[in-house]
Scaffold this active site. Structure first.
Site: not given
Length: 368
Positions: A2, A117
Site C-alpha cells: 500500500c 494498487e
C-alpha cells in the site's frame, strides 16, 4: 503493498471511522498539519489513532504523523527516507528490530477512504482504486515510532502493516494492507494488555464489500491531486509484440476464367494462347478458317522469312531457288503449307469461280 491512498475525511470523522464512538475523550496532536488529499503518499501528514496511556482507559489520541517509519535508533544526522519503511510485512514484524519493539505499546489505526494498487500489464502499469462498496472508510493496522534529529526536533512516523492478498485481489497484486473491518478487531488492535492475540487480525480481508475499478495513470505523480484521481477510466491495453508483425492482406488480381498470379499465371495464359492457336490450325474453332490460318502462319514464320531463298519447295510445279537445308530447318514452313493445303482443299469445294480469296502461296509471291 500500500503506497498510495485517498484521505479526504474531516478531522472529526477519524474517531467514528475507527469504531471508537464510546471513547470518553479524544486528544489531538498536530492536527493543524493535516491536509486532505486524493493522492496521499509516503512523507505526507496523515492522522492516526492510538490509546492514550496517560489519560483514562477509554481515552484515545488523534495524532497527525508522517507516513513512512523512521526508527528511533536512526542516527540524528542521517538523511531520512520515508519510502524505506512505509509498509511492514505481517509475517516478519516479530523478527525485525524496526518493528518488533513497537508491537507491545505502539500500535495504531490509519483510516482512509480507499487506496491505490498497480496492475502490471507488459511494460505498463494500470492503477486501480480499491474501496468499500458502501463508501465507509477502510481502517488499517499500523505501528508508529518517534525520532529526534540533531536539532532536537521530534518527528512521529508510522508504517502500514501488509499481508498476502485476498482471493479476490490476487489477480491485481500479491500483497494488501491489513484491514480491520469491525469494532472488535479495532479494539483488539488497540488493546495494550500484555499478550493480546494479534495473529488472527493479521490476515487478508475476505469480505465481499471490497470493490475496485481502474483510474488514470496520472495518479503515479505525487503532485497529481483532486477528484480526477478516483474517477473511473477505461484501462489501457498495450499492443503485444506480435501485433507489430501482423501479415497484411494480399489482394490477388482478378482474371477472366481461373485467377492466375505471377509467373504461374503468365504460363497459364501462354498455354491457353497456344491451345487456341493449335485449335485454329486444326480448323475446329475458327469460323473463317482460311483467313485465320494465313494470319497465324505469318506470325509463326516471321523469323523464317529467310527460308524463301533456301531449300526449294515444289507444290504445283513452282519452286523457290536457294541452298538446300535440312528438314528440321523448314519444319515450320512445311507445317504452314500443309495446313494451307488441308484447309484449302476443304474450302475449295464450296467456292465459286468468282471467289477471289487469296491463298497462302500467293501471300509469299510466286517467283517467275
Amino acid at each position: 503493498m500500500c503506497g498510495r491512498a485517498r484521505c479526504t475525511m474531516r478531522a472529526d470523522d477519524f474517531v467514528r471511522a475507527s469504531h471508537l464512538r464510546n471513547s470518553r475523550s479524544v486528544r489531538r496532536i498536530n492536527m493543524e498539519r493535516y491536509q486532505p488529499s486524493y493522492n496521499v503518499a509516503p512523507g505526507f501528514n496523515v492522522p492516526v489513532i492510538y490509546r492514550d496511556s496517560e489519560g483514562d482507559d477509554n481515552g484515545v489520541i488523534l495524532h497527525c504523523m508522517k507516513w513512512g517509519l523512521i526508527p528511533s535508533f536512526t542516527k540524528k544526522n542521517e538523511k531520512i527516507d520515508h519510502f524505506k519503511m512505509f509498509n511492514a510485512r505481517a509475517e516478519s514484524i516479530k523478527e525485525k528490530p524496526s518493528f518488533c519493539r513497537l508491537i507491545p505499546k505502539n500500535r495504531c489505526l490509519v483510516s482512509v477512504e480507499g487506496f491505490y494498487e498497480w496492475k502490471k500489464d507488459g511494460s505498463k502499469k494500470q492503477p486501480y482504486y480499491i474501496h468499500f462498496k458502501d463508501g465507509r472508510p477502510l481502517v488499517f493496522a499500523a505501528l508508529f515510532d518517534s525520532w529526534k534529529n540533531s536539532e532536537g526536533d521530534v518527528m512521529y512516523t508510522f508504517t502500514i502493516i501488509t499481508t498476502s492478498a485476498s482471493a479476490s485481489l490476487k489477480w491485481l497484486h500479491d500483497r494488501m494492507p491489513v484491514i480491520l473491518g469491525d469494532k472488535e478487531s479495532t479494539e483488539c488492535w488497540l488493546d495494550d494488555t500484555p499478550s493480546p492475540d494479534l495473529s488472527k487480525l493479521l490476515k487478508p480481508y475476505e469480505g465481499k464489500y471490497l470493490v475496485w475499478y481502474p483510474v488514470t495513470p496520472a495518479i503515479g505523480k505525487i503532485s497529481f491531486d483532486g477528484p480526477d484521481c478516483v474517477r473511473e477510466v477505461k484501462p489501457e491495453h498495450p499492443r503485444s509484440i506480435s501485433q507489430f508483425f501482423t501479415k497484411k492482406e494480399v489482394h490477388k488480381p482478378k482474371h477472366e476464367g481461373i485467377p492466375v498470379e505471377g509467373e504461374a499465371g503468365e504460363a497459364a495464359e501462354l498455354k491457353n494462347a497456344r491451345s487456341t492457336l493449335v485449335t485454329g490450325f486444326k480448323g475446329e474453332s475458327c469460323e473463317d478458317d482460311a483467313t485465320e490460318v494465313k494470319v497465324e502462319a505469318e506470325s509463326l514464320n516471321e523469323h523464317n522469312l529467310s527460308l524463301k531463298n533456301e531449300d526449294s519447295y515444289d507444290k504445283q510445279g513452282d519452286s523457290f531457288p536457294g541452298t538446300k537445308r535440312g528438314n528440321s530447318d523448314i519444319s515450320g514452313l512445311d507445317m504452314a503449307f500443309d495446313v494451307e493445303d488441308q484447309t484449302g482443299s476443304r474450302r475449295k469445294k464450296s467456292r465459286s469461280s468468282s471467289d477471289s480469296q487469296p491463298t497462302l502461296l500467293s501471300f509469299f509471291g510466286r517467283r517467275q
